[in-house]
Design a protein around this motif. Structure first.
Motif: not given
Length: 221
Positions: A93-98, A163-166, A185-188, A192-193
């Motif tokens: 997901f992070t790669s997708l957002v980047r 729900v929160m992820l999307f 990407a950094e925010q996402l 996850w952290e």
């Protein structure tokens, strides 16, 4: 045989249109992309192009559907589903957002059309409704697999996390369109952290109230 050949050519032309449209919208944006420009890119008239899709709105829905197909193939995830292995879900997901930050036109198309389609009678309403339903369901299932693998806390509610992820991804895109300096990407990744390392479900929320200590100052014994 002639009919079968004609059908195959029609499918191939439709694929050509969607691939060209995906590239054009990514480069110039939703608001600057016209049916005339898309038709010209594939050697058709505007009427000829819309013959394959019916309406302009349905054409743009199909562009987003193709985008999801490409994203799933490249990143293992997309806005309408998950194909990544459980251990790779945050990375995927992070790669997708980047990647989304590199195709602003498609982000604009998604944001604009999803907002307009909130009206129940909009031609794209069913597409976005079903897309969210499927995405939440698949992410919740993969969260459970993460929990079973021990990479996410057992106390998390999979449906709420989906729900929160999307909500986060859509909200980040909206803010990023106003301020491209925001690193989505950094925010996402930070999200996850927090999910992996934050407090468990049983620890979330205020502590229960305690009874006030009795005042025995005036107690005569």
């Amino acid at each position: 045989m002639a009919r079968r050949g004609s059908y195959a050519k029609g499918i191939a032309k439709r694929e050509e249109i969607l691939n060209a449209a995906l590239d054009i919208v990514a480069r110039v944006g939703y608001s600057r992309t016209t049916v005339r420009e898309l038709a010209h890119a594939v050697g058709l008239s505007q009427t000829g192009l819309l013959h394959y899709f019916g309406t302009k709105e349905q054409l743009f829905v199909e562009i987003l559907r193709r985008r999801d197909e490409v994203d799933q193939r490249v990143f293992g995830v997309s806005g309408d589903g998950v194909r990544a292995e459980p251990a790779d879900l945050p990375r995927a997901f992070t790669s997708l957002v980047r990647h989304n930050a590199e195709v602003p036109g498609l982000v604009q198309l998604y944001s604009r059309l999803s907002s307009e389609a909130a009206e129940p009678d909009h031609p794209a309403h069913a597409f976005f409704r079903d897309r969210y339903d499927q995405a939440r369901s698949e992410v919740a299932a993969f969260v459970r697999e993460h929990q079973a693998a021990g990479s996410l806390r057992a106390g998390l509610d999979p449906e709420r996390l989906a729900v929160m992820l999307f909500a986060l991804m859509d909200g980040l895109q909206a803010q990023w369109m106003y301020d491209p300096e925001i690193d989505m990407a950094e925010q996402l990744g930070h999200f996850w952290e927090l999910v992996a390392n934050g407090p468990g479900k049983e620890e979330v929320g205020p502590a229960p109230p305690t009874e006030p200590a009795a005042d025995n100052s005036g107690d005569q014994r």
